[in-house]
Design an enzyme around this catalytic site. Structure first.
Site, PDB file in Angstrom:
ATOM      1  NE  ARG B  44      68.740  22.917 -13.170  1.00  0.00           N
ATOM      2  CZ  ARG B  44      69.054  22.141 -13.807  1.00  0.00           C
ATOM      3  NH1 ARG B  44      69.087  20.703 -13.694  1.00  0.00           N
ATOM      4  NH2 ARG B  44      69.551  22.523 -15.114  1.00  0.00           N
ATOM      5  N   GLY B  45      65.564  23.684 -14.810  1.00  0.00           N
ATOM      6  CA  GLY B  45      65.608  23.199 -16.213  1.00  0.00           C
ATOM      7  C   GLY B  45      64.350  23.381 -16.823  1.00  0.00           C
ATOM      8  CB  ALA B  46      63.636  25.178 -19.933  1.00  0.00           C
ATOM      9  NE  ARG B  87      63.893  30.356 -12.391  1.00  0.00           N
ATOM     10  CZ  ARG B  87      65.006  29.576 -12.653  1.00  0.00           C
ATOM     11  NH1 ARG B  87      65.074  28.354 -12.802  1.00  0.00           N
ATOM     12  NH2 ARG B  87      66.019  30.363 -13.167  1.00  0.00           N
ATOM     13  CD  GLN B 194      72.314  25.867 -11.989  1.00  0.00           C
ATOM     14  OE1 GLN B 194      73.637  26.349 -12.521  1.00  0.00           O
ATOM     15  NE2 GLN B 194      71.541  26.690 -12.090  1.00  0.00           N
ATOM     16  CG  ASP B 235      66.312  28.133 -19.649  1.00  0.00           C
ATOM     17  OD1 ASP B 235      67.564  28.165 -19.886  1.00  0.00           O
ATOM     18  OD2 ASP B 235      65.702  27.480 -18.847  1.00  0.00           O
ATOM     19  CG  ASN B 245      70.945  27.636 -22.148  1.00  0.00           C
ATOM     20  OD1 ASN B 245      69.852  27.044 -21.694  1.00  0.00           O
ATOM     21  ND2 ASN B 245      72.319  27.209 -22.168  1.00  0.00           N
ATOM     22  CE  LYS B 246      71.248  28.546 -15.285  1.00  0.00           C
ATOM     23  NZ  LYS B 246      70.249  29.763 -14.347  1.00  0.00           N
TER      24      LYS B 246
END
Lengths: 344, 344
Positions: B44-46, B87, B194, B235, B245-246
């Site tokens: 995960r993480g763009a 995603r 996270q 993101d 973003n998250k």
């Protein structure tokens, strides 16, 4: 669900740490059991803690087998201090203990049995009063809820947080009874998840529509215009209207202000600390870091991780649109409105 | 810790769902394994998702035993669509896949082996570039960190979220290397934690002082003046500077604005979606409600509880003090500053 049951000189406390997956009552045989139940948050919620502490005194009065009134009063005094030291922030605990203390301090009971009976009567009165005041809060507050309302709430302020009925949830319950169409967004309320575990359960039991969110979603929900109002409870209200409540309440109040959404606080007048001028003087409890490092005894991060775990925060009066009490709806400037109900 | 390892035609992905208590690599043998790793957020993480997807194409190119270039191109096209559909929010995924697609679409490889080799070279290039760009972000950004800084960060933007080094955490790392005294408050970042699991671990490994908080504590921390700046990743960044973003990032930005605390976003230029005018058009992924109902496979609430689980939110440009990229620090008005680096 009843949070506290007093019956035949015995106290049963619903273990809220295990809800909703297990429903177990803990039998409290003496005041130490009550202290443990408060410390471990088997019983939580400012009004419920006050009621539990009052019964802790009653149990304590039965711990000594003596006819010596002085001996029993000394014992009660010690017990009272111990109960008082369980949790520092919610004021209802101190308020209830002070009411109990009044019986052995200011009245001249010379008969131990009579004092014991009066202590029990007073604790039952505190219990019953709490339910009655909650209903009044509901009655006073439900008209603030629009006909079709999306309501954001936080932590648990329902029957479980009180002797019964609830404060903020009591208002929602009363609005539902008055045929308002309601959808509640319940913030899960980390670390102990009272919103997810308790509020969601209570609302579903009542047939009130509820959706669970994580606490960090509240702002995005408001931005999407999915929230018409925010309503929360309180652990201590200062004479200027500053409110201590579960950690995260302050963030919600700032977010509500930014989105021009009404932010309401609901509490019985016993939550008002008339002697405290403003929120800066409220002692904020810091709890065990393990509450964050683990969830339901399952470790998330290693033990050596440093954690900051304040249990409450303070919301300044200027972020609060109204404080709904059993004595009516209080508005800014709160110094005046709070002073007015004090005189009643 | 390396999030992605490519070695001898084999892809190993660190299973981030199990960190920090278990450190396990998942061997991806084909593109479907990569799809699974992205879907389940093992990676995960763009930026890391983009890199993983590029290697997914490389693995896919080895799935057919054919010399027919058309056949292999058709296969790659299908794989690309499947990887793309994992995603919807982070743009680096689409960006990396487009770069890979360019090789079989616009160049006239007639030799299957040559195309395969070029695909691998390109994926490795994307991987190495990401680390290089992260270092540039760190270099560009670290001067925004004061000498003694209490920094609030969110989710994970470190080596684990990228090919290496990190974006927002990369800046913190670079500031530390430049002898700045730093204390990081890491928000745990519900539902998948996270921040607690990954950011805290990375910072402790680096010897950077870190304290874990729950997401709902951020406002109270700011009120106490314990936060000098907020820095997060992204993101997707629109051409007007709106940032996806998250989930929870938006709340932090509003809270930072209220407390007059600088709010910074750090990302490589591959996170900028130059074709998207503003944040309203960003597709926000909604994930499985079980992510909230359970933590680490331990049920918190019953299955029938309704849940809202958006994985991201959008922070409007006016809440962002600067966007720190490999191409420099962008400031408001972002339409201009973003357009300027596009031309470079």
């Amino acid at each position: 669900m009843e949070s506290i049951i007093w019956h035949n000189n015995s106290l049963k406390i619903l273990d809220q740490t295990k809800l909703p997956l297990q429903k177990e009552y803990v039998l409290c045989k003496n005041h130490k059991d009550v202290i443990n139940a408060i410390n471990t948050m088997q019983v939580r919620g400012a009004p419920a803690i006050g009621v539990a502490a009052a019964f802790g005194i009653v149990l304590g009065s039965n711990e000594l087998d003596t006819d010596n009134i002085k001996e029993i009063k000394n014992h009660l005094q010690k017990i009272k201090e111990n109960l008082k030291n369980t949790r520092p922030t919610a004021v209802n605990l101190f308020w209830a203990l002070k009411r109990m203390e009044h019986l052995w301090k200011n009245n001249n009971y010379n008969n131990v049995q009579m004092l014991k009976k009066e202590l029990e009567n007073e604790a039952v009165k505190i219990f019953e009063e709490d339910i009655r005041l909650n209903r009044l809060i509901g009655k006073n507050g439900f008209n603030l809820i629009p006909q079709n309302a999306n309501i954001l709430t936080y932590c648990n302020t329902g029957a479980l947080a009180t002797a019964g009925f609830g404060t903020a949830l009591g208002i929602i319950r009363m609005a539902k009874k008055n045929n308002k169409k309601i959808l509640v967004y319940a913030c899960e309320t980390r670390p102990l998840l009272q919103g997810a575990r308790l509020t969601v359960t209570e609302l579903m039991d009542e047939g009130i529509e509820v959706k669970l969110i994580t606490d960090n979603m509240a702002g995005y929900l408001m931005k999407q215009k999915k929230v018409d109002l925010v309503i929360v409870g309180a652990d201590r209200i200062c004479s200027n209207g500053d409110v201590a409540n579960k950690i995260g309440t302050y963030s919600l109040a700032v977010l509500a202000k930014h989105h021009k959404i009404p932010f309401y606080v609901a509490a019985p007048n016993s939550t008002i600390d008339y002697n405290l001028g403003n929120g800066e003087d409220i002692v904020i409890e810091e709890r065990n870091p393990e509450e964050i490092r683990s969830i339901f005894n399952n470790r998330i991060v290693k033990e050596e991780v440093r954690v900051y775990n304040p249990a409450f925060d303070v919301t300044p009066n200027n972020l609060i649109d109204a404080i709904i009490t059993d004595k009516g709806i209080l508005r800014f400037p709160y110094n005046n409105s709070i002073n007015n109900i004090r005189k009643e």
